[in-house]
Design an enzyme around this catalytic site. Structure first.
Site, PDB file in Angstrom:
ATOM      1  N   SER A  54       0.846  -0.921   0.436  1.00 20.41           N
ATOM      2  CA  SER A  54       0.097   0.539  -0.116  1.00 20.41           C
ATOM      3  C   SER A  54       0.875   1.033  -0.082  1.00 20.41           C
ATOM      4  O   SER A  54       2.063   1.203   0.609  1.00 20.41           O
ATOM      5  CB  SER A  54      -0.990   0.155   1.478  1.00 20.41           C
ATOM      6  N   GLU A  55       0.018   2.681  -0.599  1.00 21.56           N
ATOM      7  CA  GLU A  55       1.093   3.436  -0.800  1.00 21.56           C
ATOM      8  C   GLU A  55       1.193   3.681   0.386  1.00 21.56           C
ATOM      9  O   GLU A  55       2.505   5.290   0.315  1.00 21.56           O
ATOM     10  CB  GLU A  55       0.576   4.806  -2.041  1.00 21.56           C
ATOM     11  N   ASN A  56       0.845   4.150   1.066  1.00 27.13           N
ATOM     12  CA  ASN A  56       0.978   4.633   2.495  1.00 27.13           C
ATOM     13  C   ASN A  56       1.854   4.109   3.690  1.00 27.13           C
ATOM     14  O   ASN A  56       2.356   4.383   4.616  1.00 27.13           O
ATOM     15  CB  ASN A  56      -0.380   5.145   3.549  1.00 27.13           C
ATOM     16  N   SER A  96       7.849   3.953   0.441  1.00 26.61           N
ATOM     17  CA  SER A  96       6.909   3.169  -0.228  1.00 26.61           C
ATOM     18  C   SER A  96       7.071   3.225  -1.385  1.00 26.61           C
ATOM     19  O   SER A  96       6.951   2.905  -2.136  1.00 26.61           O
ATOM     20  CB  SER A  96       5.646   3.128   0.608  1.00 26.61           C
TER      21      SER A  96
END
Length: 228
Positions: A54-56, A96
């Protein structure tokens, strides 16, 4: 503009997600976008080692089962509750995005407004003045992932084809899409060749599929039938 007849067979959003999930190879590192792509996490084969990103800043997550309260401190980039799998890791957003841009993801699955025959992707803006664009990390993902799968409806709500000869909306990436899963068919995007139909929903004719696709279609020697 050609539109589908009301009785035309279609796959549900859930069925599209199931088909994408079934085709993800074991050992893959995968990012799932908003909408149908997010649903893919529910249908992953637990016997395969598939690591979701996940990008976060999460590597190694799954969705929260129905009926289970989520942890407000554990959400994905779509702001949905998630849970960590054994061996998961957390990092800052800079790290990330370095994973995304550095070619460390095998696959990203995302939605789209348009996909062109050459693999161009438009997914973040409908090009209107009052549009609120949602760029997110899509541009980083599509240039960094080894494969890009689009999961979407074959046409928009007005029946306008989303598979096109050339994108007319603002682009997310040039020549990045490798496969498309819609409510009517599964297609590969082959460089210099265009859309290759690999599978079609049961009961749909080639003529009907071509009427709602604004680009030429080729067909695999064996076209798989998709049951609803």
């Amino acid at each position: 503009m050609q539109t589908l007849e009301a009785q035309t067979p279609k796959l549900s959003r859930t069925r599209i997600a199931q088909l994408v999930a079934a085709d993800i190879p074991a050992g893959s590192y995968v990012n799932l976008g908003i909408g149908i792509p997010t649903m893919v996490a529910r249908y992953l084969d637990e016997t395969k080692e598939i690591v979701l990103h996940s990008e976060n800043g999460i590597l190694g997550l799954r969705g929260v089962p129905d009926g289970v309260a989520g942890d407000i401190d554990l959400i994905n980039a779509s702001k949905e509750y998630v849970q960590l799998i054994p061996g998961a890791s957390l990092c800052d957003q800079a790290m990330s995005f370095a994973m995304m841009r550095g070619g460390h993801l095998d696959l990203t699955v995302l939605g789209a407004f348009q996909v062109a025959v050459n693999g161009d992707l438009a997914s973040w803006s409908v090009g209107q003045e009052d549009d609120v664009p949602g760029i997110g990390g899509a541009m980083d993902l599509v240039v960094g992932a080894r494969r890009v799968i689009v999961a979407m409806q074959h046409t928009d709500r007005d029946g306008v084809p989303k598979l096109v000869q050339q994108c007319t909306l603002p682009l997310t990436g040039l020549g990045v899409v490798t496969s498309v899963y819609t409510d009517l068919a599964i297609l590969d995007v082959e460089p210099g060749e265009g859309f290759l139909v690999k599978a079609m929903v049961a009961g749909l004719s080639r003529a009907a599929l071509e009427r709602v696709t604004d680009a030429p279609l080729r067909y695999a020697d064996t076209v798989r039938t998709l049951e609803r």
